[in-house]
Design a protein around this motif. Structure first.
Motif, PDB file in Angstrom:
ATOM      1  N   UNK A   1       0.821  -1.217   0.000  1.00 43.80           N
ATOM      2  CA  UNK A   1       0.000   0.000   0.000  1.00 43.80           C
ATOM      3  C   UNK A   1       0.852   1.263   0.000  1.00 43.80           C
ATOM      4  N   UNK A   2       0.382   2.293  -0.705  1.00 45.63           N
ATOM      5  CA  UNK A   2       1.094   3.562  -0.838  1.00 45.63           C
ATOM      6  C   UNK A   2       0.297   4.653  -0.124  1.00 45.63           C
ATOM      7  N   UNK A   3       0.787   5.188   1.000  1.00 47.95           N
ATOM      8  CA  UNK A   3       0.091   6.319   1.632  1.00 47.95           C
ATOM      9  C   UNK A   3       0.032   7.496   0.662  1.00 47.95           C
ATOM     10  N   UNK A   4      -1.142   8.118   0.561  1.00 46.77           N
ATOM     11  CA  UNK A   4      -1.327   9.208  -0.398  1.00 46.77           C
ATOM     12  C   UNK A   4      -1.958  10.412   0.294  1.00 46.77           C
ATOM     13  N   UNK A   5      -1.373  11.607   0.143  1.00 51.97           N
ATOM     14  CA  UNK A   5      -1.940  12.795   0.790  1.00 51.97           C
ATOM     15  C   UNK A   5      -3.359  13.109   0.339  1.00 51.97           C
ATOM     16  N   UNK A   6      -3.663  12.859  -0.937  1.00 47.64           N
ATOM     17  CA  UNK A   6      -5.016  13.104  -1.449  1.00 47.64           C
ATOM     18  C   UNK A   6      -5.390  11.986  -2.414  1.00 47.64           C
ATOM     19  N   UNK A   7      -6.653  11.995  -2.818  1.00 45.94           N
ATOM     20  CA  UNK A   7      -7.115  11.056  -3.837  1.00 45.94           C
ATOM     21  C   UNK A   7      -7.847  11.818  -4.932  1.00 45.94           C
ATOM     22  N   UNK A   8      -7.927  11.178  -6.098  1.00 48.06           N
ATOM     23  CA  UNK A   8      -8.615  11.801  -7.230  1.00 48.06           C
ATOM     24  C   UNK A   8     -10.107  11.923  -6.968  1.00 48.06           C
ATOM     25  N   UNK A   9     -10.670  10.996  -6.177  1.00 48.23           N
ATOM     26  CA  UNK A   9     -12.057  11.121  -5.740  1.00 48.23           C
ATOM     27  C   UNK A   9     -13.064  10.316  -6.516  1.00 48.23           C
ATOM     28  N   UNK A  10     -12.714   9.859  -7.719  1.00 45.07           N
ATOM     29  CA  UNK A  10     -13.689   9.127  -8.517  1.00 45.07           C
ATOM     30  C   UNK A  10     -13.882   7.701  -8.071  1.00 45.07           C
ATOM     31  N   UNK A  11     -12.840   7.104  -7.464  1.00 45.49           N
ATOM     32  CA  UNK A  11     -12.866   5.692  -7.108  1.00 45.49           C
ATOM     33  C   UNK A  11     -12.235   5.518  -5.728  1.00 45.49           C
ATOM     34  N   UNK A  12     -12.991   5.045  -4.756  1.00 43.90           N
ATOM     35  CA  UNK A  12     -12.416   4.748  -3.451  1.00 43.90           C
ATOM     36  C   UNK A  12     -13.390   3.891  -2.654  1.00 43.90           C
ATOM     37  N   UNK A  13     -12.863   3.295  -1.566  1.00 45.39           N
ATOM     38  CA  UNK A  13     -13.673   2.442  -0.702  1.00 45.39           C
ATOM     39  C   UNK A  13     -13.397   2.793   0.754  1.00 45.39           C
ATOM     40  N   UNK A  14     -14.428   2.751   1.583  1.00 46.97           N
ATOM     41  CA  UNK A  14     -14.276   2.948   3.016  1.00 46.97           C
ATOM     42  C   UNK A  14     -15.433   2.280   3.742  1.00 46.97           C
ATOM     43  N   UNK A  15     -15.225   1.955   4.987  1.00 50.05           N
ATOM     44  CA  UNK A  15     -16.266   1.305   5.764  1.00 50.05           C
ATOM     45  C   UNK A  15     -17.469   2.237   5.888  1.00 50.05           C
ATOM     46  N   UNK A  16     -18.656   1.661   5.735  1.00 56.29           N
ATOM     47  CA  UNK A  16     -19.869   2.480   5.757  1.00 56.29           C
ATOM     48  C   UNK A  16     -20.014   3.234   7.070  1.00 56.29           C
ATOM     49  N   UNK A  17     -19.790   2.561   8.172  1.00 55.97           N
ATOM     50  CA  UNK A  17     -19.930   3.211   9.473  1.00 55.97           C
ATOM     51  C   UNK A  17     -18.935   4.347   9.632  1.00 55.97           C
ATOM     52  N   UNK A  18     -17.735   4.188   9.064  1.00 58.94           N
ATOM     53  CA  UNK A  18     -16.724   5.241   9.160  1.00 58.94           C
ATOM     54  C   UNK A  18     -17.081   6.418   8.251  1.00 58.94           C
ATOM     55  N   UNK A  19     -17.664   6.130   7.090  1.00 57.86           N
ATOM     56  CA  UNK A  19     -18.109   7.196   6.189  1.00 57.86           C
ATOM     57  C   UNK A  19     -19.105   8.100   6.893  1.00 57.86           C
ATOM     58  N   UNK A  20     -20.061   7.506   7.596  1.00 60.21           N
ATOM     59  CA  UNK A  20     -21.062   8.307   8.298  1.00 60.21           C
ATOM     60  C   UNK A  20     -20.465   8.979   9.532  1.00 60.21           C
ATOM     61  N   UNK A  21     -19.602   8.263  10.255  1.00 60.82           N
ATOM     62  CA  UNK A  21     -18.944   8.844  11.436  1.00 60.82           C
ATOM     63  C   UNK A  21     -18.090  10.047  11.059  1.00 60.82           C
ATOM     64  N   UNK A  22     -17.442   9.969   9.912  1.00 56.80           N
ATOM     65  CA  UNK A  22     -16.532  11.028   9.469  1.00 56.80           C
ATOM     66  C   UNK A  22     -17.271  12.224   8.879  1.00 56.80           C
ATOM     67  N   UNK A  23     -18.591  12.107   8.702  1.00 49.46           N
ATOM     68  CA  UNK A  23     -19.353  13.256   8.216  1.00 49.46           C
ATOM     69  C   UNK A  23     -19.735  13.183   6.754  1.00 49.46           C
ATOM     70  N   UNK A  24     -19.668  11.976   6.151  1.00 49.82           N
ATOM     71  CA  UNK A  24     -20.063  11.772   4.753  1.00 49.82           C
ATOM     72  C   UNK A  24     -19.371  12.799   3.865  1.00 49.82           C
ATOM     73  N   UNK A  25     -20.115  13.430   2.955  1.00 48.86           N
ATOM     74  CA  UNK A  25     -19.602  14.543   2.159  1.00 48.86           C
ATOM     75  C   UNK A  25     -20.156  15.854   2.711  1.00 48.86           C
TER      76      UNK A  25
END
Length: 615
Positions: free
Chosen positions: A318-342
């Motif tokens: 795995x390569x740590x990345x400061x940012x992502x392009x945003x079109x393609x990514x995966x994250x745990x659903x509970x974490x997405x909501x915990x983190x504030x969605x978009x």
């Protein structure tokens, strides 16, 4: 007796032929619907509302009402022509042949496709819904045994006026290349497409053929940001995987994403984004890079630091990345909501990828690119649709990012984009409260610990410069595979520049072949490269004049090394060897078979005016 004979004549002479005629026309009509599934049906259908986005000066909220809306009428159905058992591997030669424009109808379909979708509709439709693509992963990623994974994924694909063949090829690639036990569902979110006929056809196809796919629709245009939030609230999987609507997933793409998230639920993972050429639909491998940004808050790709480039595990680690392009990514659903969605205070598209990247790192999460997961993406040169609310949404969204997350460093954004000073970016109090509630770190911490390669204005440059455009392209020396004179067969005349060989934008013309003098050997010597370039005197490349669809002239331009309008392939058309330009879909053609005749690009018909050789 005579009366019975007349009745029998009527039955056999008129009735049976009429029955045959009606049957034939009904069958033909049905086949026409199946064959021309991508043609408009003329229906203008509206959806019932299931989501409302309320906006005022102080708050943004999303309400969900009822089930997903459905069309109330009938529409043409999409036929599943390409079966999994008939999956084909389309190499570059085959793809080029699929893109040949041989008739005015082909030209119209191609031109309308670029206008609507900004990529080659002609080839996309001819490929169908299934195709084999090259496995672009590092050998270290192949043939491995995956451990048991206790997570499943909801793949969310938002689309607006997307080409059905591209969207459904993505859906089938996910279904074909994802383990059933790991794929909970695919959720297609139609963001109120205005092409009602195509949207209706996609929904009908999903309902008829795809059991593990949900089709939902927003009641009015929300934009990518809110449409993704809408889709996430319909998801039942433990992991959310967001994909753009014009992609194709590769072999074993899902397992690495889920394994990494199972190891650390606060890790957000991104596949390596391969390139699907928007002109030819060819699937091409991308190098390993990481995401960054400039102070105008535009995303960019950066080189890997030397210590990561020299890591023997590079290609699988795995390569740590400061940012992502945003079109393609995966994250745990509970974490997405915990983190504030978009941030749903953002409009339509733009800046949301940097905002969520900053938030992940600054609020205790981790963002990584996984080289063992590969997904192809059509990189279009432009966005084929406008902004329904008007204004510069990227500017507004970026200003929200700067004011919520960048602390004192937002001054560098405002210096880069001073026009942002007068832009109303809305209320950000809920996002500031979110940052406080999550105990997020400062932007200075982010720059020092996550993105030390970023150069703060006024500081010395310590690292290699960023890569331009969406992906890196190292300019390399052309590899010549053949050289000689480019000859028109019927006239035995040679192709040369109308001016000096170093004159850019010069048109190409025919001349008597001069093989004896040094000047002739230079001005008429062409070099064909491994990248399908044709270079005159090793100076300038054969290119296509842009800006017109009715008549395009061949000309000389500086070699840019990224193919496109400078790619030429030898193709056989009606027994004639023609030079085909995939970017235009046309073939090199003479205006006149005598000295001084210019070269244009025209429909590939395989006439004598298009027959050339390199010898």
């Amino acid at each position: 007796m005579r009366r019975r004979f007349s009745l029998k004549c009527c039955l056999f002479g008129i009735g049976i032929p009429l029955t045959v005629w009606l049957t034939f026309n009904l069958v033909s009509w049905d086949l026409k619907l199946s064959a021309n599934w991508n043609q408009p049906s003329g229906l203008k259908l509206r959806a019932r509302k299931s989501l409302l986005v309320r906006k005022d000066k102080t708050n943004y909220s999303i309400e969900y009402r009822g089930n997903s809306p459905q069309f109330g009428g009938q529409c043409e159905t999409i036929s599943e022509v390409f079966n999994k058992a008939l999956v084909k591997r389309y190499n570059s030669t085959v793809l080029n042949s699929l893109g040949i424009v041989s008739s005015p109808e082909d030209q119209k379909a191609r031109d309308e496709g670029y206008q609507k979708y900004a990529f080659n509709e002609l080839i996309s439709n001819r490929i169908g819904f299934h195709r084999a693509i090259p496995d672009t992963r590092d050998p270290k990623c192949r043939g491995v045994s995956f451990p048991t994974i206790d997570l499943d994924a909801s793949v969310i694909i938002c689309f607006f006026n997307e080409l059905p063949s591209a969207l459904l090829r993505l859906v089938h690639s996910v279904l074909d290349r994802s383990p059933k036990q790991l794929l909970k569902e695919i959720i297609l979110v139609d963001d109120s497409s205005t092409h009602d006929d195509l949207s209706c056809q996609i929904e009908t196809y999903v309902n008829q053929h795809l059991q593990n796919v949900k089709f939902v629709r927003t009641p009015e245009r929300q934009g990518l940001i809110r449409a993704r939030v809408f889709g996430s609230h319909h998801a039942s999987g433990k992991v959310l995987v967001f994909l753009d609507s014009h992609c194709e997933v590769n072999t074993d793409w899902l397992e690495p994403l889920l394994i990494r998230i199972s190891q650390d639920p606060k890790t957000v993972v991104v596949p390596v984004i391969d390139i699907i050429n928007h002109d030819t639909m060819e699937y091409q491998s991308s190098p390993l890079v990481k995401g960054g940004f400039n102070w105008g808050l535009h995303f960019r790709w950066d080189h890997l630091p030397a210590n990561e480039r020299n890591d023997p595990k590079l290609g699988a680690k795995p390569i740590p990345s400061p940012t992502m392009a945003g079109g393609l990514f995966a994250m745990k659903k509970s974490y997405f909501h915990q983190l504030g969605e978009y941030d749903v205070g953002m409009e339509i598209w733009g800046g949301e990828n940097l905002e969520i990247s900053f938030r992940i790192w600054m609020c205790g999460g981790r963002l990584e690119i996984l080289p063992c997961s590969r997904v192809g993406h059509i990189f279009r040169k432009r966005r084929p649709y406008g902004n329904p609310i008007g204004g510069d949404t990227l500017m507004k969204n970026s200003l929200r990012v700067a004011n919520v997350w960048m602390d004192e460093y937002k001054k560098y954004f405002l210096k880069q984009r001073p026009q942002a000073e007068n832009v109303d970016y809305g209320d950000i109090s809920d996002r500031l409260s979110l940052r406080k509630r999550l105990s997020c770190k400062s932007f200075q911490w982010y720059l020092q610990n996550i993105y030390p390669e970023q150069v703060v204005p006024g500081e010395d440059v310590k690292n290699s410069p960023p890569l331009p455009h969406h992906l890196p392209n190292k300019k390399k020396k052309p590899v010549v595979i053949k050289h000689g004179r480019l000859k028109h067969v019927a006239s035995s005349l040679c192709v040369q520049s109308e001016k000096e060989v170093y004159t850019k934008k010069a048109l190409l013309t025919l001349a008597v072949c001069d093989e004896k003098t040094l000047a002739g050997q230079k001005s008429q010597m062409w070099f064909e490269t491994v990248d399908n370039e044709l270079i005159l005197a090793q100076m300038l490349c054969l290119d296509v004049e842009s800006g017109t669809t009715n008549k395009s002239y061949a000309r000389l331009m500086k070699c840019h090394g990224i193919q496109g309008s400078q790619a030429w392939t030898w193709t056989n058309k009606n027994g004639v060897s023609v030079l085909y330009n995939p970017a235009s879909g046309r073939c090199l053609t003479l205006t006149s078979a005598r000295p001084g005749g210019y070269l244009t690009l025209n429909l590939c018909t395989g006439t004598k005016k298009q027959e050339f050789t390199l010898s």
